[in-house]
Scaffold this motif. Structure first.
Motif, PDB file in Angstrom:
ATOM      1  N   MET A   1       0.843  -1.185   0.000  1.00 32.02           N
ATOM      2  CA  MET A   1       0.000   0.000   0.000  1.00 32.02           C
ATOM      3  C   MET A   1       0.888   1.248   0.000  1.00 32.02           C
ATOM      4  O   MET A   1       1.912   1.297   0.657  1.00 32.02           O
ATOM      5  N   SER A   2       0.470   2.247  -0.716  1.00 37.78           N
ATOM      6  CA  SER A   2       1.199   3.501  -0.799  1.00 37.78           C
ATOM      7  C   SER A   2       1.183   4.228   0.542  1.00 37.78           C
ATOM      8  O   SER A   2       0.202   4.185   1.282  1.00 37.78           O
ATOM      9  N   GLU A   3       2.282   4.893   0.858  1.00 35.08           N
ATOM     10  CA  GLU A   3       2.356   5.665   2.093  1.00 35.08           C
ATOM     11  C   GLU A   3       1.368   6.831   2.102  1.00 35.08           C
ATOM     12  O   GLU A   3       1.042   7.357   3.149  1.00 35.08           O
ATOM     13  N   ASP A   4       0.919   7.253   0.943  1.00 37.21           N
ATOM     14  CA  ASP A   4       0.020   8.401   0.840  1.00 37.21           C
ATOM     15  C   ASP A   4      -1.464   8.037   0.901  1.00 37.21           C
ATOM     16  O   ASP A   4      -2.315   8.911   0.876  1.00 37.21           O
ATOM     17  N   VAL A   5      -1.779   6.752   0.943  1.00 39.72           N
ATOM     18  CA  VAL A   5      -3.170   6.316   0.938  1.00 39.72           C
ATOM     19  C   VAL A   5      -3.591   5.964   2.361  1.00 39.72           C
ATOM     20  O   VAL A   5      -2.960   5.132   3.025  1.00 39.72           O
ATOM     21  N   ASN A   6      -4.647   6.601   2.829  1.00 44.55           N
ATOM     22  CA  ASN A   6      -5.158   6.351   4.178  1.00 44.55           C
ATOM     23  C   ASN A   6      -5.983   5.069   4.160  1.00 44.55           C
ATOM     24  O   ASN A   6      -7.022   5.005   3.494  1.00 44.55           O
ATOM     25  N   PRO A   7      -5.564   4.013   4.918  1.00 40.07           N
ATOM     26  CA  PRO A   7      -6.329   2.759   4.922  1.00 40.07           C
ATOM     27  C   PRO A   7      -7.552   2.799   5.837  1.00 40.07           C
ATOM     28  O   PRO A   7      -8.335   1.859   5.860  1.00 40.07           O
ATOM     29  N   TRP A   8      -7.724   3.866   6.604  1.00 38.77           N
ATOM     30  CA  TRP A   8      -8.883   4.019   7.486  1.00 38.77           C
ATOM     31  C   TRP A   8     -10.023   4.670   6.721  1.00 38.77           C
ATOM     32  O   TRP A   8      -9.811   5.632   5.976  1.00 38.77           O
ATOM     33  N   LYS A   9     -11.234   4.193   6.926  1.00 43.67           N
ATOM     34  CA  LYS A   9     -12.418   4.790   6.312  1.00 43.67           C
ATOM     35  C   LYS A   9     -13.320   5.300   7.438  1.00 43.67           C
ATOM     36  O   LYS A   9     -13.710   4.542   8.327  1.00 43.67           O
ATOM     37  N   VAL A  10     -13.632   6.583   7.411  1.00 40.35           N
ATOM     38  CA  VAL A  10     -14.490   7.188   8.431  1.00 40.35           C
ATOM     39  C   VAL A  10     -15.946   7.022   8.009  1.00 40.35           C
ATOM     40  O   VAL A  10     -16.336   7.447   6.914  1.00 40.35           O
ATOM     41  N   LEU A  11     -16.732   6.386   8.887  1.00 48.78           N
ATOM     42  CA  LEU A  11     -18.168   6.185   8.630  1.00 48.78           C
ATOM     43  C   LEU A  11     -18.991   7.336   9.185  1.00 48.78           C
ATOM     44  O   LEU A  11     -19.970   7.751   8.578  1.00 48.78           O
ATOM     45  N   SER A  12     -18.595   7.829  10.367  1.00 52.13           N
ATOM     46  CA  SER A  12     -19.276   8.976  10.970  1.00 52.13           C
ATOM     47  C   SER A  12     -18.345   9.606  11.994  1.00 52.13           C
ATOM     48  O   SER A  12     -17.420   8.966  12.496  1.00 52.13           O
ATOM     49  N   SER A  13     -18.600  10.859  12.299  1.00 50.28           N
ATOM     50  CA  SER A  13     -17.799  11.605  13.275  1.00 50.28           C
ATOM     51  C   SER A  13     -18.713  12.459  14.130  1.00 50.28           C
ATOM     52  O   SER A  13     -19.714  12.993  13.627  1.00 50.28           O
ATOM     53  N   GLU A  14     -18.351  12.599  15.406  1.00 51.44           N
ATOM     54  CA  GLU A  14     -19.124  13.434  16.318  1.00 51.44           C
ATOM     55  C   GLU A  14     -18.172  14.110  17.307  1.00 51.44           C
ATOM     56  O   GLU A  14     -17.372  13.440  17.958  1.00 51.44           O
ATOM     57  N   VAL A  15     -18.257  15.433  17.397  1.00 50.52           N
ATOM     58  CA  VAL A  15     -17.470  16.157  18.396  1.00 50.52           C
ATOM     59  C   VAL A  15     -18.084  15.867  19.754  1.00 50.52           C
ATOM     60  O   VAL A  15     -19.284  16.108  19.967  1.00 50.52           O
ATOM     61  N   ARG A  16     -17.271  15.340  20.675  1.00 45.13           N
ATOM     62  CA  ARG A  16     -17.765  14.973  22.001  1.00 45.13           C
ATOM     63  C   ARG A  16     -17.410  16.014  23.057  1.00 45.13           C
ATOM     64  O   ARG A  16     -18.048  16.091  24.092  1.00 45.13           O
ATOM     65  N   TYR A  17     -16.355  16.790  22.804  1.00 42.77           N
ATOM     66  CA  TYR A  17     -15.927  17.800  23.769  1.00 42.77           C
ATOM     67  C   TYR A  17     -15.091  18.830  23.030  1.00 42.77           C
ATOM     68  O   TYR A  17     -14.338  18.490  22.116  1.00 42.77           O
ATOM     69  N   GLU A  18     -15.218  20.098  23.469  1.00 36.51           N
ATOM     70  CA  GLU A  18     -14.413  21.153  22.865  1.00 36.51           C
ATOM     71  C   GLU A  18     -14.234  22.279  23.863  1.00 36.51           C
ATOM     72  O   GLU A  18     -15.147  22.614  24.617  1.00 36.51           O
ATOM     73  N   ASN A  19     -13.014  22.841  23.890  1.00 35.60           N
ATOM     74  CA  ASN A  19     -12.753  24.055  24.655  1.00 35.60           C
ATOM     75  C   ASN A  19     -11.815  24.939  23.838  1.00 35.60           C
ATOM     76  O   ASN A  19     -11.630  24.693  22.641  1.00 35.60           O
ATOM     77  N   SER A  20     -11.208  25.920  24.459  1.00 33.37           N
ATOM     78  CA  SER A  20     -10.358  26.870  23.724  1.00 33.37           C
ATOM     79  C   SER A  20      -9.079  26.233  23.185  1.00 33.37           C
ATOM     80  O   SER A  20      -8.449  26.798  22.302  1.00 33.37           O
ATOM     81  N   TRP A  21      -8.675  25.079  23.726  1.00 33.24           N
ATOM     82  CA  TRP A  21      -7.390  24.485  23.361  1.00 33.24           C
ATOM     83  C   TRP A  21      -7.515  23.217  22.528  1.00 33.24           C
ATOM     84  O   TRP A  21      -6.664  22.931  21.709  1.00 33.24           O
ATOM     85  N   ILE A  22      -8.569  22.430  22.775  1.00 29.90           N
ATOM     86  CA  ILE A  22      -8.676  21.130  22.111  1.00 29.90           C
ATOM     87  C   ILE A  22     -10.112  20.839  21.659  1.00 29.90           C
ATOM     88  O   ILE A  22     -11.056  21.461  22.136  1.00 29.90           O
ATOM     89  N   ARG A  23     -10.212  19.856  20.757  1.00 26.00           N
ATOM     90  CA  ARG A  23     -11.497  19.308  20.355  1.00 26.00           C
ATOM     91  C   ARG A  23     -11.343  17.793  20.319  1.00 26.00           C
ATOM     92  O   ARG A  23     -10.393  17.273  19.715  1.00 26.00           O
ATOM     93  N   LEU A  24     -12.242  17.074  20.979  1.00 26.33           N
ATOM     94  CA  LEU A  24     -12.229  15.615  20.996  1.00 26.33           C
ATOM     95  C   LEU A  24     -13.347  15.110  20.089  1.00 26.33           C
ATOM     96  O   LEU A  24     -14.517  15.422  20.309  1.00 26.33           O
ATOM     97  N   THR A  25     -12.955  14.337  19.066  1.00 31.23           N
ATOM     98  CA  THR A  25     -13.918  13.814  18.110  1.00 31.23           C
ATOM     99  C   THR A  25     -13.929  12.292  18.182  1.00 31.23           C
ATOM    100  O   THR A  25     -12.873  11.650  18.178  1.00 31.23           O
ATOM    101  N   HIS A  26     -15.140  11.727  18.242  1.00 26.82           N
ATOM    102  CA  HIS A  26     -15.342  10.274  18.207  1.00 26.82           C
ATOM    103  C   HIS A  26     -15.666   9.891  16.768  1.00 26.82           C
ATOM    104  O   HIS A  26     -16.556  10.478  16.149  1.00 26.82           O
TER     105      HIS A  26
END
Length: 185
Positions: A1-26
């Protein structure tokens, strides 16, 4: 597999927490083997900046503070952050002044690094600063900092023997040591 190809496929995303410094996404994902799974990602809204000030006597400054997330006191190189997309060097200059009261006339980028790339996209940069002059430190309200001036070789020894455990500090001090040893600085 090429180093430039992402083998992960995202089915859905949801921000679970966010503040001025970070954002946590599930993320619900298909992992590289094609099986369903989950992935949590911490997105940092700032670039991490570490600075190793070195004076004409080959001394440096460390800052000590209690780290809430570790429940532990930590000695580190002066560091902080700057908003993504802003001038790295200008933010590094601000952080050095805030934490130590030092200004530098000479700056050299030592390295770029990723701090914990299995769960975060944080990127850090470490500079060496020289041509130092002393001014007034301006700690942020969240900082209760002690400042220590010591020989650079002592700080490097502290990184090697585990007295300094902050990843950016250890990486920066060891990189500076190796660059000097190899005559690159």
């Amino acid at each position: 597999m090429s180093e430039d190809v992402n083998p992960w496929k995202v089915l859905s995303s949801e921000v679970r927490y966010e503040n001025s410094w970070i954002r946590l996404t599930h993320h619900e994902v298909l992992n590289p083997s094609g099986k369903e799974g989950i992935y949590g990602k911490v997105h940092f809204k700032n670039v991490a900046l570490g600075i190793i000030p070195v004076d004409e006597e080959d001394h440096t400054w460390l800052v000590g503070q209690f780290r809430f997330s570790l429940d532990h006191y930590s000695w580190e190189i002066p560091m902080g952050g700057g908003p993504l997309g802003e001038n790295l060097l200008e933010n590094a200059k601000r952080e050095l002044l805030e934490e130590t009261g030092l200004k530098a006339s000479n700056w050299q980028l030592l390295m770029k690094l990723h701090t914990s790339n299995s769960v975060t996209d944080e990127v850090g940069f470490v500079y060496m600063a020289s041509g130092l002059s002393m001014h007034q430190a301006a700690f942020e309200e969240t900082e209760d900092i002690q400042i220590k001036r010591l020989p650079l070789h002592t700080a490097i020894s502290m990184a090697l023997n585990g007295e300094i455990t902050d990843a950016i500090s250890v990486a920066g001090l060891l990189k500076l040591h190796l660059m000097r040893r190899d005559g690159r600085i």
